[in-house]
Scaffold this motif. Structure first.
Motif, PDB file in Angstrom:
ATOM      1  N   SER A 184       0.816  -1.205   0.000  1.00  0.00           N
ATOM      2  CA  SER A 184       0.000   0.000   0.000  1.00  0.00           C
ATOM      3  C   SER A 184       0.850   1.256   0.000  1.00  0.00           C
ATOM      4  CB  SER A 184      -0.905  -0.005   1.228  1.00  0.00           C
ATOM      5  OG  SER A 184      -1.552   1.222   1.362  1.00  0.00           O
ATOM      6  N   GLY A 195       0.234   4.211  -2.534  1.00  0.00           N
ATOM      7  CA  GLY A 195      -0.146   5.501  -1.970  1.00  0.00           C
ATOM      8  C   GLY A 195       0.825   6.623  -2.299  1.00  0.00           C
ATOM      9  N   ASN A 251       0.375   7.586  -5.846  1.00  0.00           N
ATOM     10  CA  ASN A 251      -0.915   8.253  -5.970  1.00  0.00           C
ATOM     11  C   ASN A 251      -0.851   9.685  -5.432  1.00  0.00           C
ATOM     12  OD1 ASN A 251      -3.366   7.823  -7.122  1.00  0.00           O
ATOM     13  ND2 ASN A 251      -4.327   7.037  -5.276  1.00  0.00           N
ATOM     14  N   CYS A 254      -3.624   7.940   1.609  1.00  0.00           N
ATOM     15  CA  CYS A 254      -2.502   7.002   1.657  1.00  0.00           C
ATOM     16  C   CYS A 254      -2.397   6.378   3.052  1.00  0.00           C
ATOM     17  CB  CYS A 254      -1.204   7.712   1.284  1.00  0.00           C
ATOM     18  SG  CYS A 254       0.273   6.681   1.404  1.00  0.00           S
ATOM     19  N   ASN A 263      -5.266   4.078   3.644  1.00  0.00           N
ATOM     20  CA  ASN A 263      -5.106   2.938   2.747  1.00  0.00           C
ATOM     21  C   ASN A 263      -4.112   1.922   3.314  1.00  0.00           C
ATOM     22  OD1 ASN A 263      -5.760   1.567   0.402  1.00  0.00           O
ATOM     23  ND2 ASN A 263      -4.131   2.523  -0.773  1.00  0.00           N
TER      24      ASN A 263
END
Length: 156
Positions: A72, A76, A79, A132, A135
């Motif tokens: 993740s 993240g 992203n 993030c 997540n």
């Protein structure tokens, strides 16, 4: 924690980074989130299956949670970079404000909030950062579930 758990997590982080880049592509980017969820559970399964025998659900869940969280992090962080770039390519704050109903803009003005500030690139980046962080927790949970199921199934 096993070295293989970290390795699987890093491989998952690279795959997650690729999904983060995929999220910037129009019409295809909507597949990034469901694929990321599958990826989090999948790395949990692989991390649990790499544990030495005899496997049990507890250590499998731990290995899956660590691998999912690392995965993740890759998704993240990419992203967090891609989201503001896409936001600016889509027209930035001006385009976002044009899409809001006038009543909402009036409500912001009455509250003393500048709507331009809410849709600034910095705020978009900060909100992506908050996503993030949340997540990572969600990915650890999915990785733990996948790892616990895989370890329990492999022990029998």
């Amino acid at each position: 924690m096993q070295r293989s758990t970290w390795q699987i997590g890093l491989i998952g982080a690279l795959l997650g980074a690729g999904l983060g880049l995929l999220s910037a592509v129009p019409l295809i980017g909507c597949l990034a989130i469901p694929l990321a969820l599958v990826l989090y559970a999948g790395v949990g399964v692989f991390a649990a299956l790499r544990l030495p025998a005899p496997r049990s659900a507890g250590p499998g869940a731990g290995a899956g949670a660590v691998a999912g969280a690392i995965t993740s992090l890759g998704y993240g962080l990419v992203n967090m970079i891609v989201t503001p770039l896409v936001f600016m390519m889509m027209g930035g704050p001006q385009a976002a404000l044009r899409g809001l109903p006038p009543q909402l803009l009036d409500m912001y003005h009455q509250a003393g909030i500048d709507p331009q500030m809410i849709f600034s690139p910095l705020m978009v980046t900060l909100s992506a950062g908050l996503c993030c962080i949340s997540n990572i927790v969600f990915a650890a949970i999915l990785g733990a579930i996948g790892g616990a199921i895989a370890a329990a199934a492999a022990s029998s």
